[in-house]
Design a protein around this motif. Sequence first.
Motif, PDB file in Angstrom:
ATOM      1  N   ARG A 106     -17.667 -75.478 -21.339  1.00  0.00           N
ATOM      2  CA  ARG A 106     -18.958 -75.142 -21.748  1.00  0.00           C
ATOM      3  C   ARG A 106     -18.996 -74.644 -23.423  1.00  0.00           C
ATOM      4  O   ARG A 106     -19.860 -73.614 -23.599  1.00  0.00           O
ATOM      5  CB  ARG A 106     -19.897 -74.199 -20.955  1.00  0.00           C
ATOM      6  CG  ARG A 106     -19.855 -74.908 -19.337  1.00  0.00           C
ATOM      7  CD  ARG A 106     -20.862 -74.068 -18.700  1.00  0.00           C
ATOM      8  NE  ARG A 106     -22.239 -74.000 -19.304  1.00  0.00           N
ATOM      9  CZ  ARG A 106     -23.064 -74.977 -19.289  1.00  0.00           C
ATOM     10  NH1 ARG A 106     -22.959 -76.190 -18.536  1.00  0.00           N
ATOM     11  NH2 ARG A 106     -24.457 -74.650 -19.685  1.00  0.00           N
ATOM     12  N   THR A 107     -18.066 -75.441 -23.922  1.00  0.00           N
ATOM     13  CA  THR A 107     -18.208 -74.702 -25.713  1.00  0.00           C
ATOM     14  C   THR A 107     -17.570 -75.942 -26.307  1.00  0.00           C
ATOM     15  O   THR A 107     -16.723 -76.737 -25.966  1.00  0.00           O
ATOM     16  CB  THR A 107     -17.332 -73.538 -25.629  1.00  0.00           C
ATOM     17  OG1 THR A 107     -17.464 -73.045 -27.219  1.00  0.00           O
ATOM     18  CG2 THR A 107     -15.933 -73.638 -25.345  1.00  0.00           C
ATOM     19  N   PHE A 108     -17.726 -75.657 -27.928  1.00  0.00           N
ATOM     20  CA  PHE A 108     -17.137 -76.835 -28.533  1.00  0.00           C
ATOM     21  C   PHE A 108     -15.582 -76.524 -28.791  1.00  0.00           C
ATOM     22  O   PHE A 108     -15.233 -75.236 -28.872  1.00  0.00           O
ATOM     23  CB  PHE A 108     -17.876 -76.750 -29.893  1.00  0.00           C
ATOM     24  CG  PHE A 108     -18.843 -77.367 -30.169  1.00  0.00           C
ATOM     25  CD1 PHE A 108     -18.940 -78.949 -30.101  1.00  0.00           C
ATOM     26  CD2 PHE A 108     -20.173 -76.975 -29.920  1.00  0.00           C
ATOM     27  CE1 PHE A 108     -20.085 -79.713 -30.180  1.00  0.00           C
ATOM     28  CE2 PHE A 108     -21.462 -77.670 -30.118  1.00  0.00           C
ATOM     29  CZ  PHE A 108     -21.317 -79.043 -30.150  1.00  0.00           C
ATOM     30  N   LYS A 109     -14.798 -77.497 -28.481  1.00  0.00           N
ATOM     31  CA  LYS A 109     -13.216 -77.261 -28.611  1.00  0.00           C
ATOM     32  C   LYS A 109     -12.855 -77.942 -29.752  1.00  0.00           C
ATOM     33  O   LYS A 109     -13.010 -78.980 -30.125  1.00  0.00           O
ATOM     34  CB  LYS A 109     -12.692 -77.486 -27.266  1.00  0.00           C
ATOM     35  CG  LYS A 109     -13.344 -76.879 -26.028  1.00  0.00           C
ATOM     36  CD  LYS A 109     -12.521 -75.935 -25.273  1.00  0.00           C
ATOM     37  CE  LYS A 109     -11.162 -75.616 -25.253  1.00  0.00           C
ATOM     38  NZ  LYS A 109     -10.405 -75.634 -24.138  1.00  0.00           N
ATOM     39  N   TRP A 110     -11.459 -77.593 -30.066  1.00  0.00           N
ATOM     40  CA  TRP A 110     -10.652 -78.187 -31.221  1.00  0.00           C
ATOM     41  C   TRP A 110      -9.530 -78.949 -30.385  1.00  0.00           C
ATOM     42  O   TRP A 110      -8.930 -78.276 -29.335  1.00  0.00           O
ATOM     43  CB  TRP A 110      -9.940 -77.062 -31.963  1.00  0.00           C
ATOM     44  CG  TRP A 110      -9.117 -77.514 -33.027  1.00  0.00           C
ATOM     45  CD1 TRP A 110      -7.936 -77.514 -32.981  1.00  0.00           C
ATOM     46  CD2 TRP A 110      -9.420 -78.132 -34.089  1.00  0.00           C
ATOM     47  NE1 TRP A 110      -7.318 -78.188 -34.212  1.00  0.00           N
ATOM     48  CE2 TRP A 110      -8.196 -78.557 -34.844  1.00  0.00           C
ATOM     49  CE3 TRP A 110     -10.784 -78.637 -34.885  1.00  0.00           C
ATOM     50  CZ2 TRP A 110      -8.419 -79.238 -36.320  1.00  0.00           C
ATOM     51  CZ3 TRP A 110     -10.667 -79.163 -36.055  1.00  0.00           C
ATOM     52  CH2 TRP A 110      -9.452 -79.343 -37.035  1.00  0.00           C
ATOM     53  N   GLU A 111      -9.436 -80.267 -30.702  1.00  0.00           N
ATOM     54  CA  GLU A 111      -8.355 -80.942 -30.228  1.00  0.00           C
ATOM     55  C   GLU A 111      -7.448 -81.512 -31.352  1.00  0.00           C
ATOM     56  O   GLU A 111      -7.705 -81.897 -32.252  1.00  0.00           O
ATOM     57  CB  GLU A 111      -8.820 -82.152 -29.419  1.00  0.00           C
ATOM     58  CG  GLU A 111      -7.828 -83.047 -28.824  1.00  0.00           C
ATOM     59  CD  GLU A 111      -8.251 -84.260 -28.299  1.00  0.00           C
ATOM     60  OE1 GLU A 111      -7.527 -85.065 -27.500  1.00  0.00           O
ATOM     61  OE2 GLU A 111      -9.488 -84.654 -28.398  1.00  0.00           O
ATOM     62  N   GLN A 112      -5.992 -80.891 -31.128  1.00  0.00           N
ATOM     63  CA  GLN A 112      -5.118 -81.290 -32.044  1.00  0.00           C
ATOM     64  C   GLN A 112      -4.795 -82.906 -32.119  1.00  0.00           C
ATOM     65  O   GLN A 112      -4.914 -83.436 -31.020  1.00  0.00           O
ATOM     66  CB  GLN A 112      -3.800 -80.491 -32.054  1.00  0.00           C
ATOM     67  CG  GLN A 112      -3.732 -79.045 -31.941  1.00  0.00           C
ATOM     68  CD  GLN A 112      -2.633 -78.215 -31.836  1.00  0.00           C
ATOM     69  OE1 GLN A 112      -1.708 -78.756 -31.178  1.00  0.00           O
ATOM     70  NE2 GLN A 112      -2.603 -76.840 -32.318  1.00  0.00           N
ATOM     71  N   GLY A 113      -4.288 -83.225 -33.089  1.00  0.00           N
ATOM     72  CA  GLY A 113      -4.148 -84.641 -33.310  1.00  0.00           C
ATOM     73  C   GLY A 113      -3.998 -85.141 -34.710  1.00  0.00           C
ATOM     74  O   GLY A 113      -3.949 -84.655 -35.514  1.00  0.00           O
ATOM     75  N   LYS A 114      -4.412 -86.632 -34.779  1.00  0.00           N
ATOM     76  CA  LYS A 114      -4.670 -87.443 -35.882  1.00  0.00           C
ATOM     77  C   LYS A 114      -6.249 -87.570 -36.122  1.00  0.00           C
ATOM     78  O   LYS A 114      -6.739 -87.925 -35.147  1.00  0.00           O
ATOM     79  CB  LYS A 114      -3.954 -88.675 -35.848  1.00  0.00           C
ATOM     80  CG  LYS A 114      -3.771 -89.307 -37.337  1.00  0.00           C
ATOM     81  CD  LYS A 114      -2.904 -90.465 -37.278  1.00  0.00           C
ATOM     82  CE  LYS A 114      -3.817 -91.669 -36.567  1.00  0.00           C
ATOM     83  NZ  LYS A 114      -2.893 -92.939 -36.807  1.00  0.00           N
ATOM     84  N   GLY A 115      -6.431 -87.631 -37.408  1.00  0.00           N
ATOM     85  CA  GLY A 115      -7.716 -87.778 -37.900  1.00  0.00           C
ATOM     86  C   GLY A 115      -7.965 -88.727 -39.142  1.00  0.00           C
ATOM     87  O   GLY A 115      -6.944 -88.792 -39.911  1.00  0.00           O
ATOM     88  N   GLU A 116      -9.017 -89.337 -39.526  1.00  0.00           N
ATOM     89  CA  GLU A 116      -9.309 -89.921 -40.658  1.00  0.00           C
ATOM     90  C   GLU A 116     -10.363 -89.593 -41.367  1.00  0.00           C
ATOM     91  O   GLU A 116     -11.398 -89.183 -40.714  1.00  0.00           O
ATOM     92  CB  GLU A 116      -9.372 -91.584 -40.462  1.00  0.00           C
ATOM     93  CG  GLU A 116      -8.030 -92.096 -40.184  1.00  0.00           C
ATOM     94  CD  GLU A 116      -8.024 -93.856 -39.960  1.00  0.00           C
ATOM     95  OE1 GLU A 116      -7.016 -94.485 -40.049  1.00  0.00           O
ATOM     96  OE2 GLU A 116      -9.219 -94.068 -39.754  1.00  0.00           O
ATOM     97  N   ILE A 117     -10.332 -89.490 -42.732  1.00  0.00           N
ATOM     98  CA  ILE A 117     -11.366 -89.130 -43.531  1.00  0.00           C
ATOM     99  C   ILE A 117     -11.481 -90.782 -44.332  1.00  0.00           C
ATOM    100  O   ILE A 117     -10.686 -91.253 -44.892  1.00  0.00           O
ATOM    101  CB  ILE A 117     -11.369 -88.179 -44.591  1.00  0.00           C
ATOM    102  CG1 ILE A 117     -11.083 -86.805 -43.624  1.00  0.00           C
ATOM    103  CG2 ILE A 117     -12.357 -88.034 -45.566  1.00  0.00           C
ATOM    104  CD1 ILE A 117     -10.519 -85.741 -44.652  1.00  0.00           C
ATOM    105  N   ILE A 118     -13.090 -91.361 -44.167  1.00  0.00           N
ATOM    106  CA  ILE A 118     -13.180 -92.418 -44.601  1.00  0.00           C
ATOM    107  C   ILE A 118     -14.305 -92.613 -45.262  1.00  0.00           C
ATOM    108  O   ILE A 118     -15.507 -92.034 -45.100  1.00  0.00           O
ATOM    109  CB  ILE A 118     -13.589 -93.246 -43.239  1.00  0.00           C
ATOM    110  CG1 ILE A 118     -12.135 -93.315 -42.374  1.00  0.00           C
ATOM    111  CG2 ILE A 118     -13.634 -94.852 -43.691  1.00  0.00           C
ATOM    112  CD1 ILE A 118     -12.606 -93.651 -40.773  1.00  0.00           C
ATOM    113  N   PHE A 119     -14.443 -93.202 -46.929  1.00  0.00           N
ATOM    114  CA  PHE A 119     -15.518 -93.718 -47.308  1.00  0.00           C
ATOM    115  C   PHE A 119     -15.670 -94.989 -46.966  1.00  0.00           C
ATOM    116  O   PHE A 119     -14.899 -95.964 -46.973  1.00  0.00           O
ATOM    117  CB  PHE A 119     -15.324 -93.595 -49.021  1.00  0.00           C
ATOM    118  CG  PHE A 119     -15.167 -91.982 -49.328  1.00  0.00           C
ATOM    119  CD1 PHE A 119     -16.455 -91.419 -49.483  1.00  0.00           C
ATOM    120  CD2 PHE A 119     -13.977 -91.365 -49.548  1.00  0.00           C
ATOM    121  CE1 PHE A 119     -16.620 -90.040 -49.976  1.00  0.00           C
ATOM    122  CE2 PHE A 119     -14.179 -89.993 -49.829  1.00  0.00           C
ATOM    123  CZ  PHE A 119     -15.245 -89.241 -50.231  1.00  0.00           C
TER     124      PHE A 119
END
Length: 793
Positions: free
Chosen positions: A764-777
């Motif tokens: 019942r809260t916002f959580k951080w998940e480790q892993g890979k992300g992308e930043i996209i224009f």
Amino acid sequence: MINIDKYRIKAEKMVSDLTLSQKVNLMCQYQDAVPNLGIKKYKHGTEASHGISWLGKATMFPQPIGLAHLWDKKLMKKIGNVIGKEARGFFAKNPEINGLTLWAPTIDLNRDPRWGRTDEGYGEDPTLVGNLATELIKGIQGDDPDHYMAMPTLKHFYGNNNEVDRGMSSTNISERIKREYYLKVFQIAIEKSGVMSMMTAYNSINGIPANIHPDLQNIVRDEWGWPGFVVSDAGDVLSLIHEHKFVTTPEEAVILSIKAGIDSITDDHDISKKAIFSALLNGKLEEKHLDRALSRVFLARHILGEFDKECKYNNINESVIGCEEHGKVALDAAIKSIVLLKNSMNVLPIKDKESSICILGNMADRIYRDWYSGEFLYEIPADRGLKEYYKDVKSYDCNDRVTIKDNRTGLYLNPNGEFSKNKTIYEMEDWGWGTVTFRCTENGKYLTCNDDNTVSATADTIWGWFTKEVFYTKTGRDVGIKTWNSTDIFQQSRTKDGEIGITASTPLQPVDGGSGYYDIEVISNGIEEGLKYLEGNSKPIVIIGNHPLINGKETIDRHDITLPTRQKKLALKIVEKRSDAVLILVGSYPFAIEELKDKFSTIIYTSHLGQETGNALKAIVSGEKNPGGRLPITWYKSAKDLGNIMDYELPSCEKTYLYFNKEVDFPFGYGLSYTNFTYNNINIDRDELKENQVVNITVTITNSGNYSGDEVVELYIKHFGKTVKRPVIQLVDFDRIFLEKGESRTITFNLPAKEFYYWSENDRTFKWEQGKGEIIFGRSSRDPIIKKEIILV
């Protein structure tokens, strides 16, 4: 920055000096005067969706869905400033009736384009909608550190996106999607704008009516710390009895509403006040509950400077209403909201002023108002605007001309509603799904149901909560004609108007006029007449679209997302003869345009643009201005892609660009330009991102084409996590910039790690998940330009 605490103390003191009877009489929308305390009569709720409505002529902007095409935070603030100033102008005219509490903006998310009120919203994405609304709110409130110019109201809290059974239906959603989507837009606006007023929705959320939902207290006030006041929507408190069947008495309705956090009741005053008195007498409601509500309401009135003679906004008078400066902002907004969908043969712009133009279709020579539009100061339709630039402009509406005959008597319907031997010719406009309107060619007025017992050509325009200019019929012999309320056209005993309220006022399904005693004879075929205009060297423009109050509006969801069959037929006939034809779509919502997308090389889309329609179209068609609008909603290929309109759980029903993976006509964020922009030198200041950190992003954008113009810079992210179903892609920020031909500019964004969070149902809260992300224009949600990987640690 407004000193809330200073005004809260004053508001609480004022409320403490009121008698109990006075407190009860101040609990509703129209507040009584209390002369001994310096309290004047006041009304909450001036409509201001895209300009001040219903109080007389005022500056009108494009519909909110059109303002969403702007993707322009700075311009939204300018628009808000105009609306705030004109609200003050009307307040100066009549302060007892023209209140400064404005019922706008609508920030309900357009997660399904069939929603009848799509035109009132700002799109399907909470980041886009929240930030555009924030700037509009800031503009309305003004820049004075001590007072607000006017008091905008966020609406409707929350999960409100269907009209069918809206007063009794329940929006059923998981806690995760509630937090990540439906509440996110409200949180953005509340935290960024300083807004002090909010309206609840008609629907229930997970079985609990919105106006008594515990989220008002538990989340909005306790968690977010919001100090503002909450108003119920019209008729919504007593709808707990009649619609939701949640309680059985007015006393129960006001008790639950006030205790839950409704501070101002928009409902039947006599019934509501009597119920409050009864609840107090029975000890089920305490005076402290009224004190809490009224302290919030008077906090807002103090912030507006009502009790401060030094408030600078008190100097604004009615001369600001419709002033030239405001008209320039309206024109700028109209131009910048236009979206270029296709220009594959570079037909546009048509720069040669000596060009001959023929503009064909039902939107060629007229503009329309929606329910929350004010009166236009002036009306410049498409043909009139184009005539200001081009040497020769011809226009034709392409509607059939017909007569209406009673085949029992052989007599014809005249403008006065009687039948005679004289043939009166009507322009019959087919809006699809069985709906038509008739405009008398003799006097230019529309057939309308005057008192629900007579029909005559006396309406200047098609407008009203009950749109009485609408009829259900078709051309041919022995046809029936039904009125707006689905009764026979000349039946002497019809149903009367209901009250303007919660339930549907127009049919939920298409109405068939059926068979009857009337012949609607076509005297002139509008499509055939229109095709004659294509002869010669004229450049053809087809302009078609919806009426804002027919087949989709408040209380009625759309039957489909396609264009009316006859409009599509007209467009196809024209493009078959002239492959260089330009198609302009005017709509309160997205369309599924089917084969028109392939047949036309050039397509423009606009919302209903208001008073400056023609001038805005002239600017884009001629190339005086470069189109830069972007779509705030996905254009689906078919309503079949949408599933059940009552399915609000986005990941499972796969609605909106966030979760929809199939082919679309045009994606979220899409829009073309006459020039080209290139993106280079993307830089992020860290390769790894930790929880609670911020990543700084820069990118250089160059106008590499042949025209100066605006570019909308769209910043997206993607999280490849597996814990929950993540969005396909997610907008996190945007900016609209102007670049001269050959000019470059470096843009900076600050991306907080929280944008990668997800809501955990278990914790019942916002959580951080480790892993890979992308930043996209991206040029849209489906067209990435540059991607950068980032590791989430």
